[in-house]
Design a protein around this motif. Structure first.
Motif, mmCIF file in Angstrom:
data_model
loop_
_atom_site.group_PDB
_atom_site.id
_atom_site.type_symbol
_atom_site.label_atom_id
_atom_site.label_comp_id
_atom_site.label_asym_id
_atom_site.label_seq_id
_atom_site.Cartn_x
_atom_site.Cartn_y
_atom_site.Cartn_z
ATOM 1 N N PHE A 587 45.276 35.822 27.038
ATOM 2 C CA PHE A 587 44.141 35.300 27.796
ATOM 3 C C PHE A 587 42.789 35.634 27.169
ATOM 4 O O PHE A 587 41.748 35.409 27.783
ATOM 5 N N ASP A 588 42.788 36.182 25.985
ATOM 6 C CA ASP A 588 41.545 36.544 25.315
ATOM 7 C C ASP A 588 41.351 35.621 24.107
ATOM 8 O O ASP A 588 42.261 35.438 23.297
ATOM 9 N N ARG A 589 40.161 35.033 23.988
ATOM 10 C CA ARG A 589 39.921 34.042 22.939
ATOM 11 C C ARG A 589 40.108 34.606 21.540
ATOM 12 O O ARG A 589 40.536 33.899 20.623
ATOM 13 N N THR A 590 39.782 35.895 21.375
ATOM 14 C CA THR A 590 39.918 36.514 20.055
ATOM 15 C C THR A 590 41.324 37.029 19.823
ATOM 16 O O THR A 590 41.956 36.754 18.794
ATOM 17 N N ARG A 592 44.143 36.249 21.206
ATOM 18 C CA ARG A 592 45.232 35.275 21.198
ATOM 19 C C ARG A 592 45.524 34.769 19.789
ATOM 20 O O ARG A 592 46.632 34.308 19.503
ATOM 21 N N GLN A 593 44.538 34.850 18.908
ATOM 22 C CA GLN A 593 44.750 34.411 17.523
ATOM 23 C C GLN A 593 45.769 35.287 16.800
ATOM 24 O O GLN A 593 46.357 34.884 15.800
ATOM 25 N N LEU A 594 45.970 36.522 17.330
ATOM 26 C CA LEU A 594 46.884 37.468 16.691
ATOM 27 C C LEU A 594 48.341 37.227 17.072
ATOM 28 O O LEU A 594 49.238 37.799 16.452
ATOM 29 N N LEU A 595 48.559 36.416 18.087
ATOM 30 C CA LEU A 595 49.927 36.133 18.531
ATOM 31 C C LEU A 595 50.324 34.726 18.092
ATOM 32 O O LEU A 595 49.992 33.744 18.762
ATOM 33 N N ASP A 596 51.015 34.617 16.959
ATOM 34 C CA ASP A 596 51.455 33.294 16.527
ATOM 35 C C ASP A 596 52.670 32.867 17.340
ATOM 36 O O ASP A 596 53.180 33.610 18.191
ATOM 37 N N TRP A 597 53.171 31.668 17.089
ATOM 38 C CA TRP A 597 54.257 31.146 17.905
ATOM 39 C C TRP A 597 55.539 31.953 17.742
ATOM 40 O O TRP A 597 56.268 32.191 18.726
ATOM 41 N N SER A 598 55.849 32.386 16.521
ATOM 42 C CA SER A 598 57.091 33.128 16.328
ATOM 43 C C SER A 598 57.089 34.407 17.161
ATOM 44 O O SER A 598 58.117 34.786 17.735
ATOM 45 N N GLN A 599 55.918 35.072 17.236
ATOM 46 C CA GLN A 599 55.829 36.273 18.061
ATOM 47 C C GLN A 599 55.924 35.928 19.544
ATOM 48 O O GLN A 599 56.588 36.625 20.310
ATOM 49 N N ARG A 600 55.279 34.852 19.949
ATOM 50 C CA ARG A 600 55.347 34.461 21.358
ATOM 51 C C ARG A 600 56.777 34.078 21.745
ATOM 52 O O ARG A 600 57.231 34.399 22.843
ATOM 53 N N TYR A 601 57.460 33.396 20.838
ATOM 54 C CA TYR A 601 58.835 33.005 21.143
ATOM 55 C C TYR A 601 59.738 34.229 21.263
ATOM 56 O O TYR A 601 60.609 34.296 22.135
ATOM 57 N N ARG A 602 59.516 35.212 20.390
ATOM 58 C CA ARG A 602 60.290 36.447 20.476
ATOM 59 C C ARG A 602 60.014 37.168 21.797
ATOM 60 O O ARG A 602 60.913 37.738 22.418
ATOM 61 N N ILE A 603 58.762 37.129 22.229
ATOM 62 C CA ILE A 603 58.399 37.745 23.515
ATOM 63 C C ILE A 603 59.058 36.991 24.666
ATOM 64 O O ILE A 603 59.588 37.591 25.603
ATOM 65 N N ILE A 604 59.038 35.664 24.598
ATOM 66 C CA ILE A 604 59.680 34.839 25.625
ATOM 67 C C ILE A 604 61.160 35.189 25.760
ATOM 68 O O ILE A 604 61.682 35.373 26.864
ATOM 69 N N GLU A 728 49.956 18.506 24.743
ATOM 70 C CA GLU A 728 48.585 18.858 25.084
ATOM 71 C C GLU A 728 48.492 20.227 25.758
ATOM 72 O O GLU A 728 47.414 20.825 25.816
ATOM 73 N N LEU A 729 49.606 20.723 26.274
ATOM 74 C CA LEU A 729 49.613 22.030 26.946
ATOM 75 C C LEU A 729 49.516 23.189 25.961
ATOM 76 O O LEU A 729 49.108 24.288 26.326
ATOM 77 N N ILE A 730 49.842 22.957 24.706
ATOM 78 C CA ILE A 730 49.975 24.026 23.721
ATOM 79 C C ILE A 730 48.615 24.669 23.419
ATOM 80 O O ILE A 730 47.620 23.977 23.192
ATOM 81 N N ASP A 731 48.601 25.983 23.409
ATOM 82 C CA ASP A 731 47.403 26.754 23.077
ATOM 83 C C ASP A 731 46.906 26.354 21.684
ATOM 84 O O ASP A 731 47.684 26.278 20.731
ATOM 85 N N ASP A 732 45.605 26.111 21.559
ATOM 86 C CA ASP A 732 45.035 25.726 20.262
ATOM 87 C C ASP A 732 45.300 26.780 19.193
ATOM 88 O O ASP A 732 45.375 26.460 18.000
ATOM 89 N N ALA A 733 45.453 28.038 19.610
ATOM 90 C CA ALA A 733 45.646 29.127 18.643
ATOM 91 C C ALA A 733 46.974 29.027 17.915
ATOM 92 O O ALA A 733 47.134 29.615 16.847
ATOM 93 N N ILE A 734 47.933 28.299 18.473
ATOM 94 C CA ILE A 734 49.254 28.189 17.835
ATOM 95 C C ILE A 734 49.626 26.756 17.492
ATOM 96 O O ILE A 734 50.694 26.507 16.941
ATOM 97 N N ARG A 735 48.740 25.825 17.796
ATOM 98 C CA ARG A 735 49.082 24.411 17.658
ATOM 99 C C ARG A 735 49.472 24.040 16.221
ATOM 100 O O ARG A 735 50.414 23.258 15.998
ATOM 101 N N GLU A 736 48.775 24.591 15.230
ATOM 102 C CA GLU A 736 49.014 24.183 13.846
ATOM 103 C C GLU A 736 50.236 24.855 13.238
ATOM 104 O O GLU A 736 50.787 24.360 12.261
ATOM 105 N N THR A 737 50.650 25.984 13.788
ATOM 106 C CA THR A 737 51.735 26.751 13.158
ATOM 107 C C THR A 737 53.024 26.744 13.955
ATOM 108 O O THR A 737 54.048 27.219 13.468
ATOM 109 N N CYS A 738 53.010 26.229 15.184
ATOM 110 C CA CYS A 738 54.206 26.315 16.021
ATOM 111 C C CYS A 738 55.247 25.282 15.611
ATOM 112 O O CYS A 738 54.946 24.296 14.929
ATOM 113 N N ILE A 739 56.475 25.533 16.028
ATOM 114 C CA ILE A 739 57.562 24.565 15.878
ATOM 115 C C ILE A 739 57.578 23.727 17.151
ATOM 116 O O ILE A 739 57.959 24.207 18.224
ATOM 117 N N ILE A 740 57.122 22.495 17.060
ATOM 118 C CA ILE A 740 56.925 21.658 18.240
ATOM 119 C C ILE A 740 58.190 21.553 19.076
ATOM 120 O O ILE A 740 58.148 21.623 20.316
#
Length: 817
Positions: A587-590, A592-604, A728-740
């Motif tokens: 939830f922090d603009r700065t 959130r850039q540190l959590l890429d999709w692979s890390q978020r998926y592992r957390i999920i 469109e729901l995807i966080d801009d911080a992970i949009r370019e690097t995530c596996i859609i």
């Protein structure tokens, strides 16, 4: 490579297409081809062989799958390393040599070929009712005399009747390798295979690292398996000059079962098909708990999941590094209290209910009895322990362990006896002088030693009585210290660790009081949750959290190190999570850039596994009731750990739900049936998980959100889903690097979790399966939208009316701490 005419192939293919009328289970010399678009179906209709594209991939693979089964049904893949990028694939059985090959690109390129044990002239390729694809000579009177079979070359799935292990005659290693991901069946880094030690056992690997060890077969079961696990299966183990393998069968023919290697922390998962629900159900998984991690407690250490810390030294041993053990690092293991040299007077300590140690360095004789085994170990200075190889009946066979004992685990009521070599003096201390080596002079025990032993016994009895009487009172409530099952920290130690609860050490404010960072004298960082003295509700939370979390051990649950109960002070001491909580990042603009999709998926995935443990695998069925981003902590490696069990509820036996007149939780995460009617269940936790999933994907809080007419993240996600615009729901911080494809799959899962009707929501076992396996997902129904503000106002008002019987509602707003 066989000589092969493309022109002849095209001619035969045309002939084959013209004559193909109905599905068959075989290819013969008359019809030796199977092209993309056609299939073989076993005679009972359970299995199908053909070409498929996994997940969202467009590549084509030849494989076998369960026919008419939704879910992770692919059980074998031929060309898992060499996909075909179009629909040109054709399987060809050479009518002269019997060779079996898969061609692509106008039938000029071989992408896979079978390794035949012998050539055959009248080949028949048949898909059997058990899911085995076999190649045999049609004229051979023995129908089991296969030249090749798919069961010898498993991919990620073990079916009943398949063998995990070695065919030593033909040098075939039957092993499982997980798919790389749901879209790619090529081998990932997780595998399960039989290790050909003197005392064979199967081991699961992560790359080159051992991850989980089953323990050797003891004549009844593998030594790591608790009683009562997987009762629907019969296991068999064979070890001879020709073969070494495990195999399972299903006595109840109405059950359909498969065991799958999964590219996740749960390496092996067993699924049971539910005919009534028409879906696969997760039956059991490995590793089962924290103690299943390989060599967790180092040499001569053993793991006991029931206590904290879980690692202990065998009797007669001490931590090799006391500082490391105090800090929770156990890999160095233990060493003897007294050095033991060759020629010393020795005996054996009988240790019970253990998973046997790693068998890499063992010596085995299946004809020896236990006494002969003992004498054999005494005659070898390098022998550290012995045990029966077969525990059935009165026991038989002999196994000796040469060198350190590694990867021991206590398995109550199901492990087996292990006899560990000890100096005679250590056995005397344990009161086991009778077990010392009778070939040596008996140890003399002095009267002074007897008196001293009696004195110690009286002292321990006195301390026990004192402890039984020690209580902590809070009004009319009382906590008995002996019931906590936790180490007790002294208040002075906590004061020193937190710098007298300095404001600089404060991490945040929880539901029943502040949380502080501390550092113990050994350098270990801790988090101290301090009960607010003015919080009546906090006392109930404190007792609840102590009782519940003291019994829990899982890699995705925060670890409770102990508590402090002294005077008016009541505190819980946790492992410190250096990366704070999940909400700090997403939830922090700065941040959130540190959590890429692979890390978020592992957390999920980690959060899902933690909830699955609470709902299904822990000794008590636990419903958390307050799952939210701030209650998910992150360790040094960004692994998620569920915390804050103050509001959790337990269910007994097979109970999965309950009801309360006091609704407590966080606004924005509560399921509708819980917020309005006080009905909580595993499905209300699933609802909270769905909300959390949407927050992780979008980077937006569930309630502090407004977009057009959407009042919350659920409404926004549902509208996008219905419009086909979920990206469109995807966080801009992970949009370019995530596996859609993965993100869209997670959105689908989240919407399934937040459906209005609890019965429509998946269980966490199904969620774990959907996250980790190739499985088609159902379409979600109408979500259970959040309670509107005016509804909450009415609820609170009604709870204040003494004449009202409606539930009491306590709401926490999910604001940053």
């Amino acid at each position: 490579m066989d000589s092969f005419s493309p022109a002849l192939l095209v001619f035969n293919l045309l002939l084959y297409l013209l004559t193909y009328v109905a599905a068959t289970d075989s290819l013969t010399a008359q019809d030796p081809y199977l092209r993309d678009g056609f299939s073989l179906v076993s005679s009972n209709g359970n299995f199908e062989l053909g070409f498929f594209s996994p997940g969202l991939s467009r590549d084509r693979y030849l494989g076998i799958w369960f026919k008419n089964r939704r879910g992770p049904t692919s059980v074998w893949v031929a060309n898992r390393n060499t996909p075909i990028n179009d629909s040109s694939g054709v399987l060809v059985m050479n009518i002269t040599t019997g060779n079996l090959s898969l061609y692509s690109h106008d039938s000029t390129t071989i992408v896979w070929t079978a390794r035949l044990l012998r050539k055959i002239s009248n080949g028949v390729l048949q898909l059997l009712d058990i899911g085995n694809l076999v190649l045999r000579d049609g004229k051979d009177e023995n129908p089991l005399n296969y030249s090749w079979q798919s069961f010898d070359y498993p991919t990620d799935t073990l079916l009943p009747g398949m063998k995990l292990g070695w065919d030593l005659r033909n040098n075939i290693n039957r092993r499982l390798d997980a798919w790389k991901n749901p879209n790619d069946p090529s081998p990932g880094n997780l595998s399960w295979r039989m290790e050909l030690h003197e005392y064979p056992e199967s081991v699961m690997w992560k790359g080159s690292q051992e991850y989980f060890r089953h323990g050797p077969w003891n004549g009844v079961r593998v030594s790591s398996r608790p009683l009562g696990i997987a009762p629907i299966l019969n296991f068999n183990f064979v070890s001879n000059e020709d073969e070494v393998y495990y195999q399972y069968s299903v006595p109840n023919k109405s059950h359909t079962v498969m065991v799958v290697m999964n590219q996740s922390n749960y390496l092996r998962i067993m699924y049971l098909w539910s005919p009534t629900e028409r879906q696969w159900r997760l039956y059991t998984s490995l590793p089962r708990d924290f103690c299943d991690n390989y060599a967790l407690c180092g040499p001569y250490g053993y793991c006991d999941i029931r206590v904290t810390p879980s690692c202990k030294c065998l009797e007669g041993f001490k931590p090799r590094s006391a500082d490391s053990w105090t800090a929770g690092e156990f890999a160095d293991g233990c060493e003897r209290n007294k050095l033991m040299n060759c020629g010393d007077e020795v005996g054996f300590a009988q240790l019970n209910q253990l998973k046997l140690p790693d068998t890499k360095r063992t010596w085995v004789n299946k004809s020896m009895n236990l006494e002969e085994c003992k004498q054999k170990c005494l005659s070898n200075c390098s022998c550290m322990a012995y045990a029966n190889t077969n525990i059935s009946g009165s026991g038989s066979g002999c196994a000796l362990w040469i060198g350190d004992l590694i990867d021991l685990k206590l398995i109550p009521d199901a492990g087996q006896d292990l006899y560990v070599k000890m100096p005679a003096s250590e056995l005397v201390k344990r009161g086991e002088a009778q077990k010392t080596d009778r070939l040596k002079p008996k140890v003399k025990i002095s009267l002074a030693a007897i008196v001293a032993s009696l004195g110690l016994a009286v002292l321990f009895i006195g301390l026990y009585i004192f402890k039984k009487r020690s209580t902590v009172k809070d009004g009319h409530e009382k906590i008995e210290a002996q019931d906590l099952e936790l180490p007790l920290f002294d208040l002075s130690l906590i004061n020193s660790a937190t710098n007298n609860f300095s404001i600089d050490n404060k991490l945040g404010e929880g539901g029943f009081g502040p949380v502080y960072k501390g550092k113990l004298t050994n350098g270990q960082d801790i988090a101290v949750k301090r009960l607010s003295r003015s919080s009546g509700q906090g006392m109930n939370e404190f007792k609840n959290e102590v009782i519940l979390i003291a019994k829990l051990q899982h890699r995705n649950l925060v670890k409770l190190l102990g508590c402090c109960i002294q005077g008016e002070e009541k505190m819980l001491v946790y492992e410190y999570m250096p990366n704070k909580s999940l909400d700090f990042f997403i939830f922090d603009r700065t941040q959130r850039q540190l959590l890429d999709w692979s890390q978020r998926y592992r957390i999920i995935c980690g959060i899902a596994r933690g909830l699955l443990y609470l709902h299904q695998d822990s000794r008590l069925r636990i419903i958390h009731r307050d799952l939210k981003a701030s209650n998910v902590l992150l360790d040094m490696d960004m692994n998620p750990k569920i915390s804050d069990f103050g509001l959790a509820k337990t269910c007994g036996g097979d109970q999965t739900e309950g009801q309360t007149i006091k609704v407590v939780g966080t606004y924005g995460y509560m399921a509708p049936e819980y917020a309005f009617d006080g009905r909580f269940s595993v499905k209300s936790d699933a609802f909270s998980y769905g909300i959390l999933l949407l927050e992780i994907i979008s980077g937006k809080r569930s309630r502090s959100f407004c977009h057009l007419n959407d009042q919350n993240v659920i409404a926004y996600a549902w509208r996008l889903w219905k419009e086909g615009n979920s990206e469109e729901l995807i966080d801009d911080a992970i949009r370019e690097t995530c596996i859609i494809s993965e993100v869209l799959r997670c959105i689908n899962i989240s919407l399934l979790c937040v459906q209005q009707n609890p019965d429509d929501r998946p269980t966490m076992s199904s969620v774990v399966m959907m996250l980790g396996c190739e499985i088609s997902l159902s379409q979600p129904k109408q979500p259970g939208f959040f309670i509107e503000n005016e509804a909450i106002s009415r609820k609170i008002s009604s709870s204040k009316d003494k004449s009202s019987s409606t539930n009491e509602l306590t709401i926490t707003l999910p604001d940053p701490r």
